[in-house]
Design a protein around this motif. Structure first.
Motif, PDB file in Angstrom:
ATOM      1  N   LEU A   1      25.685  10.021 -84.092  1.00 35.75           N
ATOM      2  CA  LEU A   1      24.086  10.275 -84.422  1.00 35.75           C
ATOM      3  C   LEU A   1      24.106  11.675 -85.373  1.00 35.75           C
ATOM      4  O   LEU A   1      23.092  11.762 -86.023  1.00 35.75           O
ATOM      5  CB  LEU A   1      23.254  10.330 -83.077  1.00 35.75           C
ATOM      6  CG  LEU A   1      21.992  10.773 -82.887  1.00 35.75           C
ATOM      7  CD1 LEU A   1      21.107   9.574 -83.956  1.00 35.75           C
ATOM      8  CD2 LEU A   1      21.665  10.799 -81.773  1.00 35.75           C
ATOM      9  N   LYS A   2      24.690  12.587 -84.771  1.00 33.51           N
ATOM     10  CA  LYS A   2      24.600  14.020 -85.475  1.00 33.51           C
ATOM     11  C   LYS A   2      25.096  13.827 -86.841  1.00 33.51           C
ATOM     12  O   LYS A   2      24.480  14.453 -87.662  1.00 33.51           O
ATOM     13  CB  LYS A   2      25.519  14.985 -84.779  1.00 33.51           C
ATOM     14  CG  LYS A   2      25.573  16.226 -85.035  1.00 33.51           C
ATOM     15  CD  LYS A   2      26.396  17.268 -84.315  1.00 33.51           C
ATOM     16  CE  LYS A   2      26.178  18.668 -85.175  1.00 33.51           C
ATOM     17  NZ  LYS A   2      26.806  19.787 -84.187  1.00 33.51           N
ATOM     18  N   GLN A   3      26.084  13.110 -87.046  1.00 33.81           N
ATOM     19  CA  GLN A   3      26.676  13.057 -88.698  1.00 33.81           C
ATOM     20  C   GLN A   3      25.595  12.517 -89.486  1.00 33.81           C
ATOM     21  O   GLN A   3      25.243  12.771 -90.493  1.00 33.81           O
ATOM     22  CB  GLN A   3      27.827  12.101 -88.497  1.00 33.81           C
ATOM     23  CG  GLN A   3      28.413  12.390 -89.824  1.00 33.81           C
ATOM     24  CD  GLN A   3      29.881  11.671 -90.015  1.00 33.81           C
ATOM     25  OE1 GLN A   3      30.276  10.990 -89.069  1.00 33.81           O
ATOM     26  NE2 GLN A   3      30.539  11.759 -91.054  1.00 33.81           N
ATOM     27  N   ALA A   4      25.081  11.197 -88.773  1.00 32.93           N
ATOM     28  CA  ALA A   4      24.013  10.690 -89.451  1.00 32.93           C
ATOM     29  C   ALA A   4      22.739  11.248 -89.942  1.00 32.93           C
ATOM     30  O   ALA A   4      21.989  11.447 -90.925  1.00 32.93           O
ATOM     31  CB  ALA A   4      23.642   9.160 -88.754  1.00 32.93           C
ATOM     32  N   LEU A   5      22.205  12.107 -88.754  1.00 36.11           N
ATOM     33  CA  LEU A   5      20.947  12.889 -88.954  1.00 36.11           C
ATOM     34  C   LEU A   5      21.392  14.203 -89.851  1.00 36.11           C
ATOM     35  O   LEU A   5      20.414  14.452 -90.472  1.00 36.11           O
ATOM     36  CB  LEU A   5      20.464  13.465 -87.646  1.00 36.11           C
ATOM     37  CG  LEU A   5      19.926  12.460 -86.721  1.00 36.11           C
ATOM     38  CD1 LEU A   5      19.813  13.259 -85.135  1.00 36.11           C
ATOM     39  CD2 LEU A   5      18.720  11.881 -87.138  1.00 36.11           C
ATOM     40  N   ALA A   6      22.557  14.799 -89.953  1.00 37.74           N
ATOM     41  CA  ALA A   6      22.835  16.008 -90.487  1.00 37.74           C
ATOM     42  C   ALA A   6      22.852  15.449 -92.041  1.00 37.74           C
ATOM     43  O   ALA A   6      22.712  16.464 -92.977  1.00 37.74           O
ATOM     44  CB  ALA A   6      24.194  16.591 -89.990  1.00 37.74           C
ATOM     45  N   SER A   7      23.132  14.326 -92.253  1.00 36.68           N
ATOM     46  CA  SER A   7      23.339  13.777 -93.801  1.00 36.68           C
ATOM     47  C   SER A   7      21.897  13.616 -94.310  1.00 36.68           C
ATOM     48  O   SER A   7      21.882  13.314 -95.589  1.00 36.68           O
ATOM     49  CB  SER A   7      24.348  12.649 -93.993  1.00 36.68           C
ATOM     50  OG  SER A   7      23.761  11.441 -93.182  1.00 36.68           O
ATOM     51  N   THR A   8      21.025  13.676 -93.475  1.00 36.79           N
ATOM     52  CA  THR A   8      19.720  13.348 -93.904  1.00 36.79           C
ATOM     53  C   THR A   8      18.790  14.409 -94.539  1.00 36.79           C
ATOM     54  O   THR A   8      18.914  15.600 -93.914  1.00 36.79           O
ATOM     55  CB  THR A   8      18.819  12.666 -92.775  1.00 36.79           C
ATOM     56  OG1 THR A   8      19.334  11.594 -92.140  1.00 36.79           O
ATOM     57  CG2 THR A   8      17.149  12.311 -93.362  1.00 36.79           C
ATOM     58  N   THR A   9      18.287  14.300 -95.727  1.00 34.61           N
ATOM     59  CA  THR A   9      17.676  15.511 -96.321  1.00 34.61           C
ATOM     60  C   THR A   9      16.569  16.295 -95.657  1.00 34.61           C
ATOM     61  O   THR A   9      16.363  17.491 -95.818  1.00 34.61           O
ATOM     62  CB  THR A   9      17.148  15.085 -97.837  1.00 34.61           C
ATOM     63  OG1 THR A   9      16.377  14.116 -97.819  1.00 34.61           O
ATOM     64  CG2 THR A   9      18.359  14.424 -98.627  1.00 34.61           C
ATOM     65  N   GLN A  10      15.848  15.429 -94.789  1.00 31.44           N
ATOM     66  CA  GLN A  10      14.782  16.127 -94.263  1.00 31.44           C
ATOM     67  C   GLN A  10      15.179  16.789 -92.877  1.00 31.44           C
ATOM     68  O   GLN A  10      14.388  17.432 -92.284  1.00 31.44           O
ATOM     69  CB  GLN A  10      13.790  15.081 -93.623  1.00 31.44           C
ATOM     70  CG  GLN A  10      13.170  14.260 -94.890  1.00 31.44           C
ATOM     71  CD  GLN A  10      13.923  12.969 -95.238  1.00 31.44           C
ATOM     72  OE1 GLN A  10      15.180  12.731 -94.812  1.00 31.44           O
ATOM     73  NE2 GLN A  10      13.243  12.132 -95.845  1.00 31.44           N
ATOM     74  N   VAL A  11      16.534  16.556 -92.576  1.00 31.59           N
ATOM     75  CA  VAL A  11      16.981  17.504 -91.262  1.00 31.59           C
ATOM     76  C   VAL A  11      17.819  18.507 -91.532  1.00 31.59           C
ATOM     77  O   VAL A  11      18.695  18.655 -92.626  1.00 31.59           O
ATOM     78  CB  VAL A  11      17.906  16.547 -90.301  1.00 31.59           C
ATOM     79  CG1 VAL A  11      18.407  17.143 -89.261  1.00 31.59           C
ATOM     80  CG2 VAL A  11      17.112  15.147 -89.971  1.00 31.59           C
ATOM     81  N   ARG A  12      17.285  19.847 -91.176  1.00 32.74           N
ATOM     82  CA  ARG A  12      17.744  21.024 -91.548  1.00 32.74           C
ATOM     83  C   ARG A  12      19.131  21.294 -90.575  1.00 32.74           C
ATOM     84  O   ARG A  12      20.213  21.725 -91.117  1.00 32.74           O
ATOM     85  CB  ARG A  12      16.980  22.263 -91.296  1.00 32.74           C
ATOM     86  CG  ARG A  12      17.577  23.746 -91.514  1.00 32.74           C
ATOM     87  CD  ARG A  12      16.512  24.870 -91.385  1.00 32.74           C
ATOM     88  NE  ARG A  12      15.357  24.626 -92.529  1.00 32.74           N
ATOM     89  CZ  ARG A  12      14.351  25.408 -92.626  1.00 32.74           C
ATOM     90  NH1 ARG A  12      14.086  26.375 -91.494  1.00 32.74           N
ATOM     91  NH2 ARG A  12      13.393  25.223 -93.612  1.00 32.74           N
ATOM     92  N   SER A  13      19.016  20.978 -89.350  1.00 31.47           N
ATOM     93  CA  SER A  13      19.987  21.280 -88.385  1.00 31.47           C
ATOM     94  C   SER A  13      20.046  20.273 -87.051  1.00 31.47           C
ATOM     95  O   SER A  13      18.948  20.114 -86.751  1.00 31.47           O
ATOM     96  CB  SER A  13      19.968  22.775 -88.012  1.00 31.47           C
ATOM     97  OG  SER A  13      21.108  23.273 -86.976  1.00 31.47           O
ATOM     98  N   VAL A  14      21.372  20.071 -86.657  1.00 33.21           N
ATOM     99  CA  VAL A  14      21.229  19.234 -85.360  1.00 33.21           C
ATOM    100  C   VAL A  14      21.972  19.907 -84.294  1.00 33.21           C
ATOM    101  O   VAL A  14      22.994  20.423 -84.470  1.00 33.21           O
ATOM    102  CB  VAL A  14      21.842  17.863 -85.742  1.00 33.21           C
ATOM    103  CG1 VAL A  14      21.963  16.880 -84.641  1.00 33.21           C
ATOM    104  CG2 VAL A  14      21.122  17.200 -86.834  1.00 33.21           C
TER     105      VAL A  14
END
Length: 482
Positions: free
Chosen positions: A342-355
């Protein structure tokens, strides 16, 4: 609860059926439904939709692994007493219970423990328990709001008196004519008081209607749902109707006696007309105006204070970033195990700065803690310190500010080996003169020793009413976050 049973079993009988539960505090297990309850119509400080036996689950394993009464302090114990039992006499026996069953363990930690009883009906408004099952209400706030309502009503009553007496000239002829025609003063008094009562009743009906219209809006704005039983609604209506009648009687009494005392001959001739002259009436009106303006000033001051408090709540520096943050609970073991993906998927999203991930986050009950003491101290100096287990990016994601040393990061994977980050309050309680001096020093918990690698600025992890206490972060690379 009925709602959960209906959703799970589509309206079929739920008793003796088996359900699968994955809990972030009690682990994974299969449970048999032994009861279904209908939620009460009035609020309870235990705002629960289901009740789970901890036997056999993760909570039971935790209790069995640390059976000490000194360590297990996260539970509330409820006692249902026999009829005629004196709670104060029972409470007086609790110190001897502590001496017999806890003193030996307490002596080893340098701590003390006090057991006490609280009536269930007193929990919500008459206790200062900061870690209750649900947040307590504030009796002080109720007094403040009640005072505002009372002052508003008093100002309105005084205003009515002043307006009625100020308009007395328009009714003096009516009083004079009626007295000439044989009306007694008592009948005039009853007439004027009845007028005031009727006006008060009309205002009460309007107020009830407005409350009915505004309640849904209030619930939306406040985030609170108002629950009252039929008997409570009736009780409130009767109580407020009594206040309505008392207000009408009180506000109408002075104008009634004042207007009914006019002398018919004088008023019909156009004179001042009141027995004893108008000096006393004018003095009373001036006094009422002074009281009215005093109350108005008090309420305006209160309004300014409350407004500043609300502005402070919105703008206060909590010590971490609360905007643009999305909190995702990891309720089940499956969810916890899936966190790295989940962290890897979110971190690769341009809208997410940090997880980042953690066991707890500011604002919820932080169950884990330890008695820590610094170099040169003993167990008796141990300070109760809340602990949070985080990943390498949590502190950066929450923008918790370092004041000395460093934060956890992927560049220092060895930080899992007994390294700790403390807040400024913890460093002070450990006896170190400054945050810089504490870096590289050790803090001790029983047989464990932690090296301090960083100190962060104090942040509010509880209610703003609660003083900031010692807090520590431990790095946890296992995907067991909440």
């Amino acid at each position: 609860s009925e709602t959960i049973a209906r959703n799970l079993f589509s309206g079929q009988p739920a008793l003796n059926r088996t359900i699968h539960v994955e809990s972030n505090t009690n682990g994974i297990g299969d449970y048999t439904v032994t009861g279904v309850f209908r939620p009460g119509t009035v609020p309870s400080h235990i705002d629960a939709r289901f009740f789970l036996s901890y036997a056999g689950g993760g909570m039971a394993r935790h209790i069995n692994s640390t059976p000490s009464l000194v360590v297990n302090t996260i539970f509330f114990t409820y006692l249902k007493m026999k009829p005629g039992t004196d709670a104060h006499k029972l409470e007086a026996k609790l110190p001897s219970f502590v001496e017999k069953y806890m003193r030996k363990d307490l002596a080893g930690t340098g701590r003390d423990n006090k057991l006490f009883l609280t009536a269930v009906r007193d929990i919500h408004l008459h206790t200062d328990l900061t870690k209750n099952v649900t947040p307590n209400g504030s009796l002080s706030y109720l007094y403040v709001l009640g005072s505002i309502a009372l002052f508003t009503l008093l100002i309105a009553g005084i205003n009515f008196m002043n307006l009625s007496t100020a308009r007395s000239g328009k009714r003096s002829a009516e009083v004079g004519v009626r007295k000439v025609l044989g009306a007694k003063q008592t009948s005039l008094i009853l007439q004027f008081i009845s007028e005031a009562l009727l006006l008060s009743v009309f205002a009460f009906a309007l107020a009830v209607g407005l409350v009915g219209l505004m309640t849904p809006i209030f619930e939306t704005v406040s985030g609170k749902t108002l629950h009252f039983s039929v008997s409570q609604w009736l009780g409130l209506l009767v109580a407020f109707f009594g206040i309505c009648l008392f207000t009408g009687l009180l506000a109408g009494s002075y104008p009634a006696f004042y207007l009914s005392s006019f002398r018919p001959i004088a008023v019909l001739k156009g004179g001042p007309g009141r027995l004893g002259g108008s000096l006393s009436a004018a003095s009373l009106r001036k006094g009422l105006v002074v009281v009215q303006f005093t109350l108005s000033v008090v309420m305006m001051i209160a309004l300014v204070v409350i407004t500043q408090q609300m502005l402070y709540l919105r703008s206060a520096d909590l010590g971490f970033a609360k905007e643009q943050q999305l909190v995702i609970p990891l309720r089940s073991e499956t969810a916890k195990a899936s966190y790295p993906v989940l962290k890897q998927a979110l971190a690769s999203t341009t809208q997410v700065r940090s997880v980042g991930a953690s066991a707890y986050y500011p604002g919820i009950f932080n169950a884990e803690g330890a008695q820590l003491y610094g170099e040169g101290q003993t167990k008796s100096d141990g300070e109760s310190t809340s602990l949070n287990r985080v990943d390498a990016d949590f502190l950066q994601t929450m923008a918790i500010k370092p004041v000395a040393g460093r934060l956890f990061s992927a560049a220092f994977p060895a930080d899992t080996n007994h390294r700790i980050i403390l807040n400024e309050k913890a460093v002070k309680e450990l006896g170190y003169p400054s945050a810089q001096v504490a870096i590289g020093k050790q803090t001790v918990e029983e047989d464990s020793r932690y090296t301090i690698v960083g100190v962060v600025k104090d942040f509010h992890f509880e209610d703003l009413h609660v003083p900031i206490t010692p807090f520590g972060f431990l790095l946890n690379l296992k995907p067991t976050y909440n």
